[in-house]
Motif scaffolding. Sequence first.
Motif, PDB file in Angstrom:
ATOM      1  N   UNK A 248      30.947  46.600  41.388  1.00 10.75           N
ATOM      2  CA  UNK A 248      32.885  45.713  41.539  1.00 10.75           C
ATOM      3  C   UNK A 248      33.418  46.189  39.872  1.00 10.75           C
ATOM      4  N   UNK A 249      34.583  46.201  40.283  1.00 15.58           N
ATOM      5  CA  UNK A 249      35.007  46.168  39.139  1.00 15.58           C
ATOM      6  C   UNK A 249      35.416  44.632  38.536  1.00 15.58           C
ATOM      7  N   UNK A 250      35.775  43.525  39.940  1.00 15.81           N
ATOM      8  CA  UNK A 250      35.651  42.176  39.542  1.00 15.81           C
ATOM      9  C   UNK A 250      35.197  41.477  40.268  1.00 15.81           C
ATOM     10  N   UNK A 251      34.046  40.239  40.272  1.00 11.38           N
ATOM     11  CA  UNK A 251      33.381  39.758  41.186  1.00 11.38           C
ATOM     12  C   UNK A 251      33.120  38.154  40.667  1.00 11.38           C
ATOM     13  N   UNK A 252      32.826  36.932  41.804  1.00 13.18           N
ATOM     14  CA  UNK A 252      32.626  36.093  41.035  1.00 13.18           C
ATOM     15  C   UNK A 252      31.273  35.686  42.018  1.00 13.18           C
ATOM     16  N   UNK A 253      30.385  34.916  41.643  1.00 11.17           N
ATOM     17  CA  UNK A 253      29.120  34.748  41.754  1.00 11.17           C
ATOM     18  C   UNK A 253      29.271  33.301  41.579  1.00 11.17           C
ATOM     19  N   UNK A 254      28.714  32.744  43.190  1.00 12.33           N
ATOM     20  CA  UNK A 254      28.526  31.122  42.957  1.00 12.33           C
ATOM     21  C   UNK A 254      27.603  30.741  42.940  1.00 12.33           C
ATOM     22  N   UNK A 275      37.603  31.448  48.406  1.00 12.61           N
ATOM     23  CA  UNK A 275      39.192  31.574  48.916  1.00 12.61           C
ATOM     24  C   UNK A 275      39.987  32.737  47.439  1.00 12.61           C
ATOM     25  N   UNK A 276      39.941  31.235  45.842  1.00 16.58           N
ATOM     26  CA  UNK A 276      40.264  31.875  44.654  1.00 16.58           C
ATOM     27  C   UNK A 276      39.680  33.630  44.358  1.00 16.58           C
ATOM     28  N   UNK A 277      38.024  33.562  45.013  1.00 17.59           N
ATOM     29  CA  UNK A 277      37.935  35.553  44.926  1.00 17.59           C
ATOM     30  C   UNK A 277      38.841  36.250  45.546  1.00 17.59           C
ATOM     31  N   UNK A 278      39.371  35.857  46.963  1.00 17.08           N
ATOM     32  CA  UNK A 278      39.638  36.640  47.756  1.00 17.08           C
ATOM     33  C   UNK A 278      41.220  37.051  47.457  1.00 17.08           C
ATOM     34  N   UNK A 279      41.685  35.803  46.881  1.00 12.66           N
ATOM     35  CA  UNK A 279      43.338  35.236  46.499  1.00 12.66           C
ATOM     36  C   UNK A 279      43.242  36.262  45.123  1.00 12.66           C
ATOM     37  N   UNK A 282      38.631  39.357  43.587  1.00 12.33           N
ATOM     38  CA  UNK A 282      37.048  39.767  43.500  1.00 12.33           C
ATOM     39  C   UNK A 282      36.193  40.205  44.465  1.00 12.33           C
ATOM     40  N   UNK A 283      34.867  40.470  44.198  1.00  7.49           N
ATOM     41  CA  UNK A 283      34.059  39.927  45.201  1.00  7.49           C
ATOM     42  C   UNK A 283      33.414  39.238  44.879  1.00  7.49           C
ATOM     43  N   UNK A 284      32.530  38.035  45.784  1.00 10.19           N
ATOM     44  CA  UNK A 284      31.944  37.314  45.855  1.00 10.19           C
ATOM     45  C   UNK A 284      30.360  37.457  46.630  1.00 10.19           C
ATOM     46  N   UNK A 285      29.821  37.253  45.739  1.00 13.31           N
ATOM     47  CA  UNK A 285      27.942  36.875  46.052  1.00 13.31           C
ATOM     48  C   UNK A 285      28.126  35.597  45.297  1.00 13.31           C
ATOM     49  N   UNK A 322      39.560  34.654  33.039  1.00 17.03           N
ATOM     50  CA  UNK A 322      40.222  35.769  33.077  1.00 17.03           C
ATOM     51  C   UNK A 322      38.739  37.139  32.924  1.00 17.03           C
ATOM     52  N   UNK A 323      38.063  36.294  33.094  1.00 15.55           N
ATOM     53  CA  UNK A 323      36.437  37.317  32.088  1.00 15.55           C
ATOM     54  C   UNK A 323      36.144  38.149  33.920  1.00 15.55           C
ATOM     55  N   UNK A 324      35.906  40.027  34.029  1.00 16.33           N
ATOM     56  CA  UNK A 324      35.801  40.259  35.039  1.00 16.33           C
ATOM     57  C   UNK A 324      34.812  39.710  35.908  1.00 16.33           C
ATOM     58  N   UNK A 325      33.593  39.354  35.139  1.00 16.38           N
ATOM     59  CA  UNK A 325      33.106  39.250  36.348  1.00 16.38           C
ATOM     60  C   UNK A 325      32.320  37.476  35.998  1.00 16.38           C
TER      61      UNK A 325
END
Length: 636
Positions: A248-254, A275-279, A282-285, A322-325
């Motif tokens: 993944x180039x960008x992601x958000x892990x909750x 919602x923020x990840x989709x905006x 970012x890929x969401x995990x 602004x972190x990529x992941x």
Amino acid sequence: MPPTLDLSRRSHTKVVVSPPRINLRRAASYNHDRGPLSSTSSRFNFNHLVFSPPPSPGLPSLSPPLKKANRGLCGGITPLRLARYAIRISSIFLVFYVSLVFFTWLFGEPVTTPPQTVPQPPVVKPLSGTVDQVSMVSQKDPPDFPTPIVITDHRGRAKWTVSIPAGSGFPLTMSQYADMCVRCHQVASRARQLRSEGIGLQHMSLGFSDATDHGFIDVQEAQTAGYLPSPTARVGVVREEGTEKPGCKKSLTFVLESNDAGLGKTLMMLWTAYGLAQEEGRAFFIDDTRWSYGKYTAIFQPPPDPDCAAPSGHEILPCPRQARHLVASAATVDVLYDSFIKEFETSSSESHERALRERQFALARQGYEALFRLNKDDGNYVDSRVRDLLAKRIVPKTRGQRHGLAIGVHIRRGDLHPLEYQYRQSYIPLNVYSETARDMIEARLNRTGPFGAEDKAAKAQSFVVVASDDPMTYESAELAGASRAQERIQLASKQAIQQKATGTNPPDRSVMHKFVDETFGWEGGFFAAMFWNLGTSSRRPTAASASSQAVAGGAVSASASSLPAPTAETLRLRSLVGRAYMMDLAVLADASDVVVCAVSAVGCRLLAVMMGWESAMEDGNWVNVDGGYGWMGLEW
């Protein structure tokens, strides 16, 4: 007779005679009536530039000429001329200095082993607390604990990044994430200060905000440049075997871990984070490694699978934004929702605040639509229950064209108290909920006209659906005749538990019974201490005392960190509580025409999101009985 001047005498031989090249006629060049002589003339000179006549050809003066006064300083240097000299010298020095700074920045010597400025091992403190100034020391190698660090790039400029040693595991503890978020602000500020001192211009530090910090270097870039060591093996989120996906180039892990025993805040943060990840693309995990409710898939179906592979654990950072992941959790909520917090603080009008609320509502709604999918068994039960309730409100012999109203009532008690001032130390009376429900039925169905009889029939088919964390609410006189939202999982009261254990209610005290542990039920509602002690034995003094105090009044709350790791039985019981809570919300949102609740409870705000903005807000089907507040979204 006066003597006359005799010019015939030759005794005066020395007579001054003007040279023939002096023309005594009036020269046009002196009177400005003609232009200067031609430049091609042999008599061309610069005399035409001076507007003073040539010296008189007359006799020399008999008195010596007066000496000119010595004006100015230092033999003729005027203050104006001195100022000109100073400006010229200053300009030369300024040009030289600017050129030196520019060429030093452009062609600076590369640093092979950049000196890194790192903080001392952190002292764990809460995110909202005050943390002392970071004490910095210089060392060549990165620290052996997760922390943000200041580095020096190949041009000698101060930058910063976050170092998480390989093998630290993922996710880190909540205390580590909270401490790193605080130190990110301090280290970023220190890096800006060093850049300002190196350039010599303090205003260069302006323009760098927390949202876009140009001094931050992400982990991958830092590893490529040699500032951070490249790990030999990828660690972190485990991926399924046999899947070959690009990273993944960008992601958000909750991370679902939280010190809050309730489930409502976690769900609201989870939906908004999605919602923020989709905006942001970012890929969401979702990570449930240490979730107090057990496995995520025990309550919900798996989240949508991204089309890329999850990053390694050392690349997933809690800060900056602004972190990529990026990793998000209850410990890093300030970083994730920093933009909302700042906009609400600077909001100057009600319309602007309403627009912010609506945007946050839309983000949460997007997360709800993608993630709120109960497990198959619970989902099938909810669908069946909703169909039964919708059929119950249909007026007979109308073929479904006329129906009554189903009023959903959500009542939260336990350790949560209302926002309204008069009830802040207790709870909103049950009659407030019941009367509000009846008023909604009268307002919607009290119509006059040719269909008056049908309106009466619709009123007869209207009913109330109740969901509460207090099992005694269902037996109250104010809500007599109301239907439960769901009957699949019920929180038992102490009386019901004793009746099932002894077969009598209450047990006959004249007869000797076998000793059993003291029973604790959910009377009064959901208490955090009661939740944390599910599945523990009463012989353990810490767990028993916390439970008894929680049932008594909820004044003492036990946290997950103060208790040992939960057992499999404990996680099973907690999962049952979570499933019951989710089914209650699902039935109320799908089967109710109007929902009555208290906005102080996060479950009430979740119901608004599940109903949708148009139905809940614009059509007025979401009714708050806890003061004159509107939808609040997340609490900070």
